[in-house]
Write a protein that holds these residues in place. Structure first.
Motif, mmCIF file in Angstrom:
data_model
loop_
_atom_site.group_PDB
_atom_site.id
_atom_site.type_symbol
_atom_site.label_atom_id
_atom_site.label_comp_id
_atom_site.label_asym_id
_atom_site.label_seq_id
_atom_site.Cartn_x
_atom_site.Cartn_y
_atom_site.Cartn_z
ATOM 1 N N VAL C 135 28.872 48.930 30.929
ATOM 2 C CA VAL C 135 30.132 49.368 31.536
ATOM 3 C C VAL C 135 30.650 48.261 32.442
ATOM 4 O O VAL C 135 29.914 47.747 33.285
ATOM 5 N N ILE C 136 31.898 47.893 32.253
ATOM 6 C CA ILE C 136 32.485 46.909 33.160
ATOM 7 C C ILE C 136 33.178 47.670 34.275
ATOM 8 O O ILE C 136 34.067 48.494 34.035
ATOM 9 N N THR C 137 32.733 47.405 35.491
ATOM 10 C CA THR C 137 33.277 48.181 36.609
ATOM 11 C C THR C 137 33.576 47.245 37.774
ATOM 12 O O THR C 137 32.892 46.239 37.950
ATOM 13 N N PRO C 138 34.607 47.547 38.574
ATOM 14 C CA PRO C 138 34.902 46.707 39.731
ATOM 15 C C PRO C 138 33.758 46.774 40.743
ATOM 16 O O PRO C 138 33.200 47.845 40.974
ATOM 17 N N VAL C 139 33.422 45.636 41.321
ATOM 18 C CA VAL C 139 32.386 45.597 42.363
ATOM 19 C C VAL C 139 32.780 46.522 43.512
ATOM 20 O O VAL C 139 31.939 47.127 44.169
ATOM 21 N N ARG C 140 34.100 46.625 43.736
ATOM 22 C CA ARG C 140 34.634 47.462 44.810
ATOM 23 C C ARG C 140 34.073 48.884 44.744
ATOM 24 O O ARG C 140 33.723 49.476 45.763
ATOM 25 N N ASN C 141 33.989 49.429 43.523
ATOM 26 C CA ASN C 141 33.473 50.787 43.379
ATOM 27 C C ASN C 141 32.022 50.880 43.841
ATOM 28 O O ASN C 141 31.635 51.836 44.511
ATOM 29 N N LEU C 142 31.252 49.877 43.488
ATOM 30 C CA LEU C 142 29.844 49.883 43.899
ATOM 31 C C LEU C 142 29.737 49.734 45.415
ATOM 32 O O LEU C 142 28.930 50.397 46.067
ATOM 33 N N LEU C 143 30.605 48.882 45.976
ATOM 34 C CA LEU C 143 30.610 48.720 47.433
ATOM 35 C C LEU C 143 30.980 50.035 48.115
ATOM 36 O O LEU C 143 30.434 50.374 49.160
ATOM 37 N N THR C 144 31.931 50.751 47.516
ATOM 38 C CA THR C 144 32.330 52.034 48.095
ATOM 39 C C THR C 144 31.138 52.980 48.130
ATOM 40 O O THR C 144 30.896 53.661 49.139
ATOM 41 N N ILE C 145 30.397 53.013 47.019
ATOM 42 C CA ILE C 145 29.225 53.895 46.984
ATOM 43 C C ILE C 145 28.229 53.479 48.060
ATOM 44 O O ILE C 145 27.755 54.307 48.845
ATOM 45 N N ALA C 146 27.944 52.176 48.123
ATOM 46 C CA ALA C 146 26.969 51.693 49.102
ATOM 47 C C ALA C 146 27.425 52.022 50.511
ATOM 48 O O ALA C 146 26.658 52.530 51.344
#
Lengths: 341, 235, 296
Positions: C135-146
């Motif tokens: 899955v190609i996903t923006p790093v931003r989304n992962l940062l939001t989760i973190a």
């Protein structure tokens, strides 16, 4: 007696404004006065519910929108209809009614929508009541924004017959004043006001409070719908964003500054804020025309209204005219004079 | 220690407390008796600063403290145990107790020592220290509220109906604890409906009726008085 | 599988943001029983603070810290301007003053900045993408989760382990009793507003990061989200607010995946009708908050 006096004073005030302006006024004055009368209908509509039940309602402007769109759907001339509302349902696409009937029907449908949907909400009070009414406004707004067949979606709907004149608007404003006064002094109004101060005690007296609130809410929506349709036939084109938070803020501001618990307060607040608004708008326009600042001045009016509301609620939570209608004041004044003589 | 004079408390047009004067001396246990609605609780809330008196004065160790906020009164050493027995139900027992020491939160070691002292005084609370206070029984909650009030190391303790709605054995325990607390040297103002019990442990007593002081004397004399019953029932 | 990962990332990043937004609203409501209608403007203010420091040589993290700080200050200002003067008078009065304060801030942005969108500075990492399990996903989304995990943990620590946190939880149930233990009312309330501002400010960085710009009306959507989430989760329970945030994110993400395009436009109408229904069924929300308390 004192209620009749209140009615006479308030209606007299409207009459003076209307005749004064019809005789001498410029087009600008006529425009301001017409706006004022339409706002009176809307503010008094809100006063009927909020003033008597003590519950803040955000849904009011939604019903104003319902009234405006219902009347638009039925009164835009047929030759323009297919352009203004190309996807309108066939059942109503070929019906064209008199705009006067449209205004009444706009109010009627708004009241019907309120009657059908709001009863269960009337059990709630405090924060839950406010959030549901806010949710109600958002739902109505979303529907107006996206029900393209009826509202032309987020785009501007145009082509409403321009029938709202100053005398017509003033006539409806007068009816709104009388309605609000009669409702306030009716058995329902008195019981509701008792519930505002002490819900449990009023309930113990056998008053079915949700039902009474419901009746007030329907009457309030009726006036809002009429006000909306009147406004629609005045500006002749509008989009859903006219019926959202900005308008809610203005109507609420007028009522809160004037005094939500009295009809006199609602009228006084509307007049006061309208005058202040026009003054501030003119100032904004003037500042923009001389280009004192590098960019256009906008939002100043709202900022000042917002500050006025906060100051008013901190210093005089009941508004300018908190408890006593103008009729009472006049009577007291006469009694006082009798005594001193 | 505490000196109330000419105190009046109003709820709108109703005067719940009228022209009440009383005093509590150092290390004294004074009880205020009276029927339901005599204005006892309002009097206590006014002393604690939770109600603002409309008239009269309140002195604490000769200092005028009339109209002080409840926070300020606590800092001056007045601890209140209201009749409503307000434990913080979703806080644990130990959190409740630690919050009682809010005003001395900097003195960690003293607070911890007091916490242990309370656990010795109320062993039941020690067993349940990690339990949410809302799950305690009525008697345990009452003990928690008293212990919590003691955590601020007060000079004077205001107790409002500690026996209310509790089983007789628990009531006995609570009264024993009040005697123990008195032995530590603090002053106590105890509001009670259970006159017999209160008079057994008090030094002096006041009787309130319809918002006013109807009688005052040593606890023994009040207990002897034959017309006590009449005053109670408002005869 | 790929779809599931995609859904999971979408859901968790949205849910984390929603949960923080809801917490920021509930922390004040829980203590005062009063709704802060100017809550969305905390997000707007963060955006404009970022815009104003745009172009300076400061590292992005410093700009972000400054913007969050402004949100905290605005939160405290909300207390002083809209709540403190009328708090004791009536629930309705506070609703109106906070609504007025919201309008005031929005129009101040209109007047002093611009009605048009203004770009905000974003770090490079926000625009990058990564591949996870196809899955190609923006790093931003992962940062939001973190970030939401960190913030929720921090918040839990604050409320459980610090005296001020315990005092705030206590004040949420019995305000007067807390005062009778010496907990100063005004400090507690101001702290609640400050925390509200902190949560809104942090979430704003990521929320605005998706959009890349700020307009005066930007706060409405977050306010609505916070409303719905708190109503779903229980208006007075902190855990409920988090649960409500994730539940709403789940509903929103599912609707995005399943609703046809022409019905998707009505998504807000659906979710708000849901709010009305839930409030009718349980006026306190799904999770009951702590036992009743009173305001002062």
């Amino acid at each position: 007696m004192r209620h009749i006096l209140t009615a006479i004073v308030l209606l007299g005030l409207i009459a003076i404004i209307v005749f004064g302006i019809e005789l001498t006024g410029t087009r600008l004055m006529v425009r301001i006065a017409t706006n004022l009368c339409i706002m009176l209908v809307l503010v008094l509509g809100l006063q009927v519910f909020m003033g008597n039940s003590g519950i803040l309602s955000f849904a009011h402007i939604g019903f104003m929108g319902v009234g405006a769109y219902v009347s638009a759907m039925l009164t835009i001339p047929l030759q323009m209809r297919s352009m203004a509302l190309p996807d309108l349902y066939p059942i109503v696409a070929h019906i064209e009614i008199s705009p006067y009937l449209g205004i009444l029907l706009g109010g009627g449908i708004a009241a019907a929508v309120a009657a059908a949907l709001s009863y269960p909400l009337m059990r709630l009070s405090d924060a839950a009541a406010v959030i549901t009414s806010f949710a109600f406004l958002v739902v109505l707004h979303t529907i107006m924004l996206h029900w393209s067949a009826v509202t032309n979606g987020p785009r501007t709907l145009f082509g409403l017959p321009n029938i709202t004149t100053l005398p017509l608007a003033a006539g409806f404003a007068a009816i709104a004043v009388i309605t609000a006064l009669i409702f306030k002094e009716s058995r329902i109004g008195v019981l509701l006001r008792a519930s505002r101060d002490d819900e449990i005690a009023a309930g113990a007296m056998g008053a079915n409070i949700p039902y009474l609130r419901w009746l007030a809410f329907i009457l309030s929506a009726l006036l809002a719908g009429i006000g909306g349709a009147l406004w629609g036939h005045y500006v002749t084109s509008f989009s859903p964003k006219a019926f959202y938070l900005k308008e809610t803020f203005v109507v609420l501001g007028m009522l809160v500054i004037g005094g939500p618990n009295t009809v006199t307060g609602a009228v006084a607040g509307t007049i006061l804020v309208t005058l202040a608004f026009e003054g501030l708008r003119a100032t904004e326009g003037f500042l923009n025309s001389i280009q004192l600042f590098s960019k256009p001045v906008i939002g100043l009016t709202e900022i000042i209204l917002a500050m006025a509301m906060i100051v008013m609620l901190s210093l005089r939570p009941g508004g300018f005219i908190a408890t006593r209608e103008i009729g009472d004041t006049v009577m007291r004044w006469f009694k006082f004079r009798d005594k001193t003589q | 220690m505490i000196e109330v004079s000419g105190l009046e408390v109003r709820y709108g047009a109703v005067r719940a407390v009228r022209n009440v004067s009383l005093h509590v001396g150092q290390g004294e246990l004074v009880t205020v008796l009276g029927a339901n609605g005599a204005g006892k609780s309002s009097l206590l809330l006014a002393i604690a600063g939770a109600l603002t008196p409309s008239r009269g004065t309140l002195h604490l160790a000769k200092k005028d403290v009339t109209g002080y906020s409840p926070e300020r009164m606590v800092r001056l050493g007045v601890a209140m145990v209201p009749e409503t027995r307000d434990v913080f139900p979703d806080l644990t027992v130990s959190e409740n107790l630690r919050l009682g020491a809010y005003i001395r939160r900097a003195q960690t070691s003293a607070v911890n020592a007091d916490l242990q002292r309370m656990y010795t005084l109320f062993p039941l609370l020690k067993e349940r220290q990690q339990q949410a206070a809302g799950t305690l029984s009525g008697g345990e909650q009452q003990m928690l509220v008293i212990a919590r009030a003691m955590m601020c190391d007060p000079k004077i303790l205001l107790l409002d109906e500690p026996s209310l709605g509790l089983a007789p054995t628990i009531v006995n325990q609570i009264f024993e604890m009040i005697v123990e607390l008195k032995a530590t040297g603090i002053s106590i103002l105890l509001v009670e409906q259970n006159a017999t019990k209160a008079l057994q442990i008090a030094d002096r007593a006041y009787v309130m009726r319809l918002g006013e002081i109807a009688a005052q004397d040593s606890a023994a004399a009040i207990a002897e008085a034959s017309d006590l019953r009449a005053m109670y029932l408002g005869g | 599988m790929v779809e599931l990962i995609q859904f999971g990332i979408d859901f968790l990043s949205l849910g984390g943001a929603y949960a923080l937004m809801a917490l920021g609203l509930v922390i004040v409501y829980g203590i005062l029983r009063l709704v802060n209608f100017a809550y969305g403007e905390l997000i707007m203010v963060t955006g404009y603070a970022l815009y104003l420091v745009n172009g300076t040589a400061l590292p992005w993290l410093v700009m972000a810290a400054f913007a969050v700080f402004i949100a905290v200050l605005t939160g405290i200002a909300t207390d002083y301007v809209a709540f403190r003067p009328v708090r004791a008078k009536s629930v309705t009065a506070v609703l109106i003053t906070s609504f007025a304060f919201s309008t005031l801030l929005q129009n101040a942005a209109l007047l002093f900045i611009s009605p048009r969108p203004r770009n905000i500075p974003l770090p490079d990492i926000f625009s990058r993408t990564v591949e996870i399990g196809g899955v190609i996903t923006p790093v931003r989304n992962l940062l939001t989760i973190a970030m939401s995990v960190i913030m929720l943990a921090l918040f839990a620590w604050l409320m459980r382990r610090t005296v001020i946190g315990i005092a705030m939880r206590a004040a949420a149930t019995h305000f007067t009793m807390a005062r009778m233990l010496g907990v100063p009312a005004n400090l507690i309330i101001s702290s609640a507003f400050a925390i509200s501002g902190l949560l809104a400010g942090i979430v704003a960085l990521f929320w605005l990061g998706r959009i890349g710009s700020v307009v005066p009306g930007i706060g409405l959507q977050p306010l609505l989200v916070a409303f719905i989430a708190t109503v779903i989760g229980g208006m007075r329970s902190l855990q409920g607010a988090v649960l409500g945030g994730f539940l709403l994110a789940f509903i929103d993400t599912s609707l995005n995946y399943s609703l046809p395009q022409d019905l998707l436009k009505f998504r807000d109408a659906f979710t708000f009708s849901l709010v009305i229904l839930i409030l009718l069924w349980r006026p306190e929300g799904l999770l009951k908050g702590p036992a009743s308390g009173q305001r002062t």
